[in-house]
Design a protein around this motif. Sequence first.
Motif, PDB file in Angstrom:
ATOM      1  N   VAL A 145       8.743  14.567  -4.728  1.00 37.77           N
ATOM      2  CA  VAL A 145       8.253  13.202  -4.501  1.00 37.77           C
ATOM      3  C   VAL A 145       9.419  12.226  -4.426  1.00 37.77           C
ATOM      4  O   VAL A 145       9.464  11.339  -3.559  1.00 37.77           O
ATOM      5  N   LEU A 146      10.388  12.389  -5.329  1.00 39.96           N
ATOM      6  CA  LEU A 146      11.531  11.479  -5.327  1.00 39.96           C
ATOM      7  C   LEU A 146      12.378  11.638  -4.066  1.00 39.96           C
ATOM      8  O   LEU A 146      12.860  10.648  -3.498  1.00 39.96           O
ATOM      9  N   MET A 165       0.806  -1.216   0.000  1.00 42.81           N
ATOM     10  CA  MET A 165       0.000   0.000   0.000  1.00 42.81           C
ATOM     11  C   MET A 165       0.846   1.276   0.000  1.00 42.81           C
ATOM     12  O   MET A 165       0.564   2.199  -0.764  1.00 42.81           O
ATOM     13  N   PRO A 166       1.909   1.418   0.824  1.00 39.27           N
ATOM     14  CA  PRO A 166       2.674   2.667   0.808  1.00 39.27           C
ATOM     15  C   PRO A 166       3.264   3.003  -0.556  1.00 39.27           C
ATOM     16  O   PRO A 166       3.350   4.183  -0.916  1.00 39.27           O
ATOM     17  N   ALA A 222      -5.822   4.176  -6.595  1.00 38.38           N
ATOM     18  CA  ALA A 222      -4.864   4.894  -7.444  1.00 38.38           C
ATOM     19  C   ALA A 222      -5.537   5.414  -8.706  1.00 38.38           C
ATOM     20  O   ALA A 222      -5.257   6.532  -9.157  1.00 38.38           O
ATOM     21  N   ALA A 223      -6.459   4.625  -9.287  1.00 35.73           N
ATOM     22  CA  ALA A 223      -7.181   5.073 -10.481  1.00 35.73           C
ATOM     23  C   ALA A 223      -8.051   6.287 -10.168  1.00 35.73           C
ATOM     24  O   ALA A 223      -8.145   7.227 -10.969  1.00 35.73           O
ATOM     25  N   PRO A 257       2.884   8.181  -3.344  1.00 37.69           N
ATOM     26  CA  PRO A 257       2.876   9.035  -4.542  1.00 37.69           C
ATOM     27  C   PRO A 257       1.502   9.622  -4.845  1.00 37.69           C
ATOM     28  O   PRO A 257       1.390  10.790  -5.253  1.00 37.69           O
ATOM     29  N   ALA A 258       0.434   8.815  -4.665  1.00 41.50           N
ATOM     30  CA  ALA A 258      -0.917   9.343  -4.911  1.00 41.50           C
ATOM     31  C   ALA A 258      -1.230  10.488  -3.956  1.00 41.50           C
ATOM     32  O   ALA A 258      -1.777  11.521  -4.363  1.00 41.50           O
TER      33      ALA A 258
END
Length: 451
Positions: A205-206, A1-2, A165-166, A7-8
């Motif tokens: 994010v990275l 899940m993480p 995520a979608a 990212p989402a």
Amino acid sequence: MPAIAVPAFALTWWLGCYLVGRDPTRAVLWRSAGALAGYAVAVAAWTVSPGSGAAQVLLCVPALLWSGVAVGLLPPSAPEHRQANRGWPVLALVFLLLAAVLPGVGKLVALAPLAGAMVLLLRYRDRVRPAPLPSALAAAAVLYTLGLIVVLGPIDLGPPEVVLAAIGLDLLLMGYLVAVADAVEAGERLSPDLTRALLAAVLAVLLCAGPAALTMLAAPGRPAVTVLQFVLVAMVLAAVGLAGQLRAGLDRLAFLHDEGLRASRSALLLAADALPRRRERRRMPALDADEFRRLTRRALEDYGDVGRLLRNPLVELPTVDRRLAARGPGVADQPLVRAAELRAVLSEHVARLKPAGAFGTTEEWRFYNALHYCSVQGLRPYQRGPQPEGLDRDARRAVDWFRRYVPRRSLRRWQAEGAAMVAAQLWRDLVSTDPRWLTGAGPNGRRLPVR
């Protein structure tokens, strides 16, 4: 899940902050930002407690706020515009309470306001700019609805994380469409500014979200660690999305006792933020009379806001070029000077509306009074508290007259009609002095865009 959730969470949280940072005064941007933030919090709640009631309710929040976005995008000429925008908050709160108390699939009741708002927006799609926006938003709303049904309903299509995520991708699309609508409304470019902001978000994010996801994977079953990592990611991405407001706030703190330095830095930062959003000069002659009128009205509304004037395409008017050329070489390349010159042009054209004689409050004075005192001088007659110091006798009389005898709705109508008169003056000057604007002129003053 993480690996999916972080990212989402990060991207939707960033886009919500970016939308607010574009123009904090626009309600539509706040509503779309709220939808994105609601989804981000729902993802965090689902990560801490998968399938919990709180997470399910939070997943319904974007539907309610998305309905507010739809009614906010209704054209002002639509009869339902005012009533829908006034009634939406109450309706959204009622359906949020229903979603909170109903179990499981009953929470899908939150989709009802979204369905009604999208039907209303599609009904007036021929008046919405850009034209494909209502259809694109409706398609995104359908995909979001299907995703929510899969998550909350009895349908089993595999791990819910993929569906979540979608839904996040769908909401990112919604946020992008709202940004496009805002850029079109303001007459600005979107691509350069959004590209720069997106690159900064991906880098954040990275550098931040990646280690946060690894920390969650390394410490499974530790809710406190998970929550703290989401808070950290939220703070970093908020700083990226609200970079301009953060810089301004830091300047106010760092240079608290140096007003001159604060003013100079503020002007430079406004110019730097405005440059990626300014429309290309070559597109100016492609404006038709309707868009020119709308941009003139917006420029008068933003008369006291240098940042917005810098982004208004009217700073590239040929009359501004001529006035700057008369002041010497190199002046035309200074954005702040251009904004000041546009102010001067607008002020002179507002002055042309002034009737002969001393100050008056008769019908022939209403357009000049509405624009000169409320737009050019920036007075707020309905605002409680004292007005700015140093007002002359006519300005004080105008404020008193507005307060006593002019309803707010009438003042807004006079400002709109007065702005149309100023736009007509500017338009006549354009087509009479610059041959580029004569191309494609039609019998009603509208022109086809010059390709």
